[in-house]
Design an enzyme around this catalytic site. Structure first.
Site, PDB file in Angstrom:
ATOM      1  N   GLU A  38       0.900  -1.034  -0.062  1.00 53.85           N
ATOM      2  CA  GLU A  38      -0.058  -0.014   0.095  1.00 53.85           C
ATOM      3  C   GLU A  38       1.016   1.133  -0.101  1.00 53.85           C
ATOM      4  O   GLU A  38       2.037   1.335   0.672  1.00 53.85           O
ATOM      5  CB  GLU A  38      -0.921   0.087   1.080  1.00 53.85           C
ATOM      6  N   ARG A 262       5.267 -12.524   9.486  1.00 56.48           N
ATOM      7  CA  ARG A 262       6.327 -11.214   9.133  1.00 56.48           C
ATOM      8  C   ARG A 262       7.448 -11.269   9.993  1.00 56.48           C
ATOM      9  O   ARG A 262       7.303 -11.926  11.155  1.00 56.48           O
ATOM     10  CB  ARG A 262       5.407 -10.093   9.576  1.00 56.48           C
ATOM     11  N   LYS A 272       4.595   0.551  10.099  1.00 54.52           N
ATOM     12  CA  LYS A 272       4.489   1.715   9.426  1.00 54.52           C
ATOM     13  C   LYS A 272       3.951   2.785  10.342  1.00 54.52           C
ATOM     14  O   LYS A 272       4.687   3.889  10.156  1.00 54.52           O
ATOM     15  CB  LYS A 272       3.511   1.734   8.314  1.00 54.52           C
TER      16      LYS A 272
END
Length: 559
Positions: A38, A262, A272
């Site tokens: 994204e 992850r 983020k």
RNA sequence: UGGCCUAUAGUAUAAUGGUAGUACAACUGAUUUUGGUUCAGUUUGUCUAGGUUCGAAUCCUGGUAGGCCAACCA
């Protein structure tokens, strides 16, 4: 050939095994993967792992990888991020087949929604956000049907079109899938497919005021692109059921989703949101601050793409939670830099040495190996004269046991030069050592040593009058604790206050004057360094990528 | 409180019912004109309780621990 052997010996991760067996079973002739960021932030070391996985798969097996920006939320996404993401992927050494955007499919996605409505599988809901949340129920209690759930197909079609035309304000209506409000999987309780957002989109401008949700965009985008293996992280496991449901009801190409855990690195953060906070609240100088775990930060710090790929390969892929030791990353970059970097001598904290038996106006040009690991690397000229600098650390009047450096009456070698002997210590009024007088052994010259003297220590040095001044920036881990996010309170309370140390004036041998931005240096006994992008003709600035392993420092710590 | 995912050395990851291995880290020692590199070696592990089996890290059941799920984010 040796590489091939290495490949063969290496075991596959579970996703590679799935791909191999799909291929072997004839399910596909070749595969398609995609990396789907994204564009609302910079890529970090965790993304590197996903990039290496997705692109690695299609280099090991027949097929290709697309880059697709998942840009369905216009309020957080920006073109700046699109550009940085592309640059970082290329820098890591990967090339995507097609550059795509979920927003390319907005028309198609709208058609899919209309189709679902026509099949009686979606409806327009006039409930508010709060009402929808209330009716959803929770883990233990089933949800309730919305009063708008049984609208006719025609009414839904009309309302959905009017949503698209912009007749309704933000948040007033949504399009929802009609599945099962009592489903055990909360994501299957009539999930929202489209929401109204009168917002400017970075690519479609003001063409749209309704935007699809992740679940109504991602799977269909995969399907449109014929993605065979759609790889994402574990938090999307519950979404897979919805992913499959939509594809099945739409009867489109069946992409399949596979999840892995992850990768987390200790002594840093990789969310983020948190990285954005560090930037916005000026704990770091920007996304490319060399202390950041972002790709751009690592690049500026001096990490090489090879070392990052090697790291990703070594940490592997699995499904369990993990916190990877940053020392492995450091090992990977040291290993690469040791092979490719040129050796130079730079003194950070100078102590003046005077070679009293060396003529005052005399100077000599000595040869230094550019890289002992590489026989083809060649040599550089190093000027030698009577007045030199060594590190303060490398002289002690009252040394501890096992101290191999310069001490009164003792001898050490100056790297690539002569053996010297400490004869006299000069102090200021406060008793601080300000100069050390030495004699040198003329026949101990490096390369033609006939002195037959063995010394324990070898020091780096620079000739005072030839020294080039430069700034050196030393970095340490950004956080004091292994896992800042799991500590009590705000993660920012655990920032390491000493993560940046600036040596404003270091003294370098003249050979550093020719440095370019691509050069990698090992400053002898100090670490690996590269030029910072802020470096200029007037001011040379070096970043420390990583220290050398330092067993002496470890010894000292043990006491 | 329900569902889902996961559990192998300090860390990460192999072993696909048949000898628990590799890397990093740690620790010894050798070599070394970088206390670097290199080389040799050492320490440390299958969450737990049952079951199936000639044989279980692996399959089954219960427990325990960690993670994820109740955004008109992705």
């Amino acid at each position: 050939m040796t590489d091939f052997r290495k490949e063969e010996e290496k075991s596959m991760n579970f996703i590679e095994e799935i791909v191999e067996s799909d291929l072997a079973a004839g399910k596909y002739k070749s595969i398609v993967t995609r990396f789907p960021p994204e564009p609302n932030g910079y890529l970090h070391i965790g993304h590197a792992s996903s990039i290496c996985l997705n692109f690695g798969l299609t280099s090991k097996f027949p097929g290709y990888t697309n880059l697709r920006f998942d840009d369905t939320n216009p309020t957080t996404e920006e073109t700046e991020y699109v550009e940085s993401i592309k640059e970082d992927i290329k820098w890591l050494g990967f090339q995507w087949k097609n550059e795509l955007f979920a927003s390319d499919y907005f028309d198609k996605l709208y058609e899919f929604a209309v189709l679902l409505i026509k099949k009686g599988l979606a409806y327009v809901d006039d409930s508010s956000s709060e009402q929808i949340a209330t009716m959803k129920g929770n883990h233990t209690t089933p949800g309730q049907n919305s009063p708008f759930r049984e609208r006719s197909v025609d009414e839904n079609l009309g309302l959905f079109e009017r949503m698209k035309k912009g007749e309704f304000p933000d948040g007033s209506r949504t399009l929802r899938a009609k599945i099962d409000m009592a489903h055990q999987n909360l994501l299957m309780r009539d999930p929202i497919l489209y929401r109204i957002k009168h917002a400017h989109h970075h690519r479609t401008g003001n063409n749209w005021c309704i935007y699809p949700m992740y679940d109504f965009a991602h799977g269909q985008s995969d399907s449109i692109e014929n993605v065979t293996h759609s790889i994402c992280t574990m938090e999307f496991v519950p979404h897979r059921e919805l992913y499959d449901w939509i594809i099945e009801k739409l009867q489109i190409f069946p992409s399949h989703q596979y999840e892995f855990a992850r990768r987390n690195l200790n002594y840093t953060v990789t969310s983020k949101r948190k990285l954005l906070q560090l930037v916005n609240e000026k704990f770091v100088s920007g996304w490319d601050d060399p202390r950041m775990p972002t790709i751009t930060g690592l690049r500026r710090r001096g990490y090489t793409p090879e070392s990052i790929r090697d790291f990703c390969e070594r940490i592997g892929i699995a499904k369990r939670d993990n916190l990877i030791d940053v020392s492995l990353l450091e090992y990977c970059i040291r290993e690469h830099l040791n092979k490719i970097s040129q050796r130079r001598m730079v003194v950070f904290d100078p102590l003046k040495i005077v070679i009293s038996n060396f003529p005052e106006m005399h100077e000599e040009i000595l040869k230094g190996e550019d890289n002992p690991e590489d026989p083809d690397a060649g040599h550089r000229d190093i000027p030698f004269s009577r007045d030199l600098y060594i590190e303060q650390d490398d002289f002690m009047e009252n040394p501890p046991k096992k101290y191999f450096r310069l001490t009164p009456g003792q001898m050490v070698r100056l790297k690539s030069a002569y053996i010297i002997k400490c004869e006299e210590v000069i102090k200021d009024d406060a008793g601080k050592v300000i100069e050390v007088r030495c004699t040198y052994i003329p026949e101990s010259r490096s390369g033609s040593d006939t002195s037959d003297i063995n010394v324990k220590g070898t020091l780096h040095w620079v000739s005072m009058k030839h020294a080039v001044k430069c700034e050196v920036r030393l970095y340490d881990r950004l956080f004091r604790v292994e896992d800042p996010s799991s500590e009590e309170g705000d993660f920012k309370d655990y920032i390491n206050p000493d993560s940046l140390q600036v040596i404003e004036t270091a003294y370098a041998e003249p050979a550093v004057l020719t440095t370019t931005f691509n050069d990698r240096y090992q400053f002898l006994r100090k670490g690996y360094f590269c030029l910072d992008r802020e470096s200029s003709e007037e001011k040379i600035v070096f970043n420390r990528t990583v220290t050398l392993k330092d067993t002496w420092a470890k010894e000292l710590k043990k006491g």
